[in-house]
Design a protein around this motif. Structure first.
Motif, mmCIF file in Angstrom:
data_model
loop_
_atom_site.group_PDB
_atom_site.id
_atom_site.type_symbol
_atom_site.label_atom_id
_atom_site.label_comp_id
_atom_site.label_asym_id
_atom_site.label_seq_id
_atom_site.Cartn_x
_atom_site.Cartn_y
_atom_site.Cartn_z
ATOM 1 N N LYS A 50 0.978 -1.108 0.239
ATOM 2 C CA LYS A 50 0.086 -0.084 0.066
ATOM 3 C C LYS A 50 0.757 1.322 0.129
ATOM 4 C CE LYS A 50 -3.953 0.061 2.537
ATOM 5 N NZ LYS A 50 -4.936 -0.296 3.624
ATOM 6 N N ALA A 181 -10.738 -3.212 5.943
ATOM 7 C CA ALA A 181 -11.029 -2.166 7.043
ATOM 8 C C ALA A 181 -11.318 -0.806 6.392
ATOM 9 C CB ALA A 181 -9.906 -1.974 8.000
ATOM 10 N N SER A 182 -10.288 -0.527 5.533
ATOM 11 C CA SER A 182 -10.696 0.853 4.874
ATOM 12 C C SER A 182 -10.928 0.627 3.319
ATOM 13 C CB SER A 182 -9.545 1.947 5.030
ATOM 14 O OG SER A 182 -8.318 1.252 4.573
ATOM 15 N N THR A 185 -7.218 -2.805 0.406
ATOM 16 C CA THR A 185 -6.349 -3.972 -0.031
ATOM 17 C C THR A 185 -7.118 -4.752 -0.787
ATOM 18 O OG1 THR A 185 -5.266 -3.963 2.413
ATOM 19 C CG2 THR A 185 -5.422 -6.103 1.234
ATOM 20 N N THR A 289 -2.137 -10.346 6.177
ATOM 21 C CA THR A 289 -2.021 -8.695 5.814
ATOM 22 C C THR A 289 -0.987 -8.002 7.051
ATOM 23 O OG1 THR A 289 -4.229 -8.456 6.780
ATOM 24 C CG2 THR A 289 -3.613 -7.855 4.565
HETATM 25 C C1 LIG Z 1 -2.906 -5.902 9.459
HETATM 26 C C2 LIG Z 1 -3.858 -5.670 8.551
HETATM 27 N N1 LIG Z 1 -4.724 -6.161 8.025
HETATM 28 C C3 LIG Z 1 -5.895 -5.513 6.937
HETATM 29 C C4 LIG Z 1 -5.925 -4.325 7.043
HETATM 30 C C5 LIG Z 1 -7.091 -3.938 6.253
HETATM 31 O O1 LIG Z 1 -6.570 -3.328 5.058
HETATM 32 P P1 LIG Z 1 -7.392 -2.104 4.359
HETATM 33 O O2 LIG Z 1 -7.386 -0.940 5.274
HETATM 34 O O3 LIG Z 1 -6.654 -1.998 3.067
HETATM 35 O O4 LIG Z 1 -8.606 -2.746 4.156
HETATM 36 C C6 LIG Z 1 -4.976 -3.558 7.789
HETATM 37 C C7 LIG Z 1 -5.438 -2.009 7.857
HETATM 38 O O5 LIG Z 1 -4.614 -1.100 7.226
HETATM 39 C C8 LIG Z 1 -4.188 -3.934 8.684
HETATM 40 O O6 LIG Z 1 -3.401 -3.099 9.554
#
Ligand SMILES: Cc1ncc(COP(=O)(O)O)c(C=O)c1O
Length: 318
Positions: A50, A181-182, A185, A289
């Motif tokens: 990201k 979450a946001s 991803t 992630t």
């Molecule tokens: C460990 C982890 N997994 C998943 C995510 C979710 O990703 P996103 O915010 O791109 O949906 C985050 C947030 O950035 C995260 O810190």
């Protein structure tokens, strides 16, 4: 060019692990965990993907660094702090908090990387996506680029789209899964792949589907994707004993996850498997992630024991 080779430092090895677990054997699901490792644990997972293009922009626009936003235990802030240190860039964080507790392991790590920490109380923090508010902050930091919370932007999704998640060591996956979450991803994964994609929401946010759609490229309009909102539990960063027990069980099967993002999403996937929503014979690819740095913050707040901290982060055999 200097900037691209330096930012390459953030991109690293993809590692595949086939999870061996009795539930998967019983329901005949092959589950592959894909991890993206960098030399710096805080930047591993979705972070290096990201941040890659946002940081390349800093070099391209000849800026000195970035300012960004996050909670006091944010994985994003620790990743930005570590990558800016690595690349010789300045970083400023607006932390959602009334005061700065530098005993908090995340903030202590950020400060040690040279990140400048500033606070925003909850009501001001709510303005973090507001264009006028960002412009005001931008005036205070003319040499820095603004980076949204979580690194979620078109550049963030573009970096994620560089990851080949569908081709496991045993062949093409039938389903690609990640925590959401946001939304950056998940959007990046959808933009890259024609394989069906499942995002498992770890936050209660009714606007999340819209946020994801805004990051999709035109070619993704016909892609098959789904966002499950059934496994958010009591909400973001909330977890119960059952979820902690699940994370311990994963650690005993050599998979290290925390209960806020990866553990919560994976527990959701296991529920979908046991309730028959994932067909027998499926090969599933799950993106790890990262986020293990968050375990230290959970221990700091007394939410997990020292034994759990060691077990879930993989520093002891359980
Ligand atoms: C460990 C982890 N997994 C998943 C995510 C979710 O990703 P996103 O915010 O791109 O949906 C985050 C947030 O950035 C995260 O810190």
């Amino acid at each position: 060019m200097l900037y691209s080779s330096e930012v390459q430092l953030l991109t690293t090895k993809t590692h595949w692990q086939q999870l061996s677990h009795p539930v998967l054997a019983r329901y005949q699901v092959q589950l592959w965990i894909c991890s993206v490792d960098t030399a710096i644990p805080q930047v591993s997972g979705n972070k290096c993907l990201k941040l890659k293009y946002a940081l390349a922009d800093v070099f391209q626009q000849q800026k000195a660094g970035v300012f960004t936003f996050g909670g006091a235990f944010s994985n994003h802030l620790s990743a930005v702090a570590a990558s800016c240190k690595l690349l010789g860039l300045q970083s400023v964080a607006y932390v959602r908090s009334d005061s700065l507790d530098l005993n908090n392991p995340t903030l202590a790590f950020c400060a040690a990387q040279g990140m400048q920490l500033k606070t925003l109380d909850r009501s001001r923090y709510r303005q973090r996506h507001d264009a006028h508010f960002i412009r005001q902050l931008q005036q205070q930091h003319p040499q820095l680029l603004s980076l949204p919370e979580g690194g979620t932007s078109a550049e963030g999704a573009r970096g994620v789209a560089e990851l080949e998640l569908a081709m496991t060591p045993e062949g093409a996956a039938d389903l690609l899964v990640c925590a959401s979450a946001s939304g950056g991803t998940l959007a990046g994964i959808i933009n890259r792949h024609t394989t069906p994609v499942l995002g498992i929401a770890v936050v209660k946010d009714r606007t999340l589907p819209e946020k994801i759609k805004q990051l999709l490229l035109p070619q993704s309009s016909t892609r098959l994707w789904q966002l499950s909102t059934d496994y958010t539990g009591a909400g973001y960063a909330r977890f119960d004993d059952g979820l902690l027990q699940f994370c311990r069980d994963m650690a005993r099967h050599q998979l290290y996850v925390e209960p806020i993002y990866t553990g919560k999403a994976l527990a959701g996937l296991f529920s979908m498997i046991t309730s028959g929503q994932i067909a027998a014979g499926s090969r599933v690819s799950f993106l790890h992630t990262g986020g293990l740095q968050g375990l230290q913050g959970l221990h700091y707040r007394g939410l997990i024991t020292a034994t759990d901290l060691a077990l879930l982060s993989g520093s002891t055999a359980g």
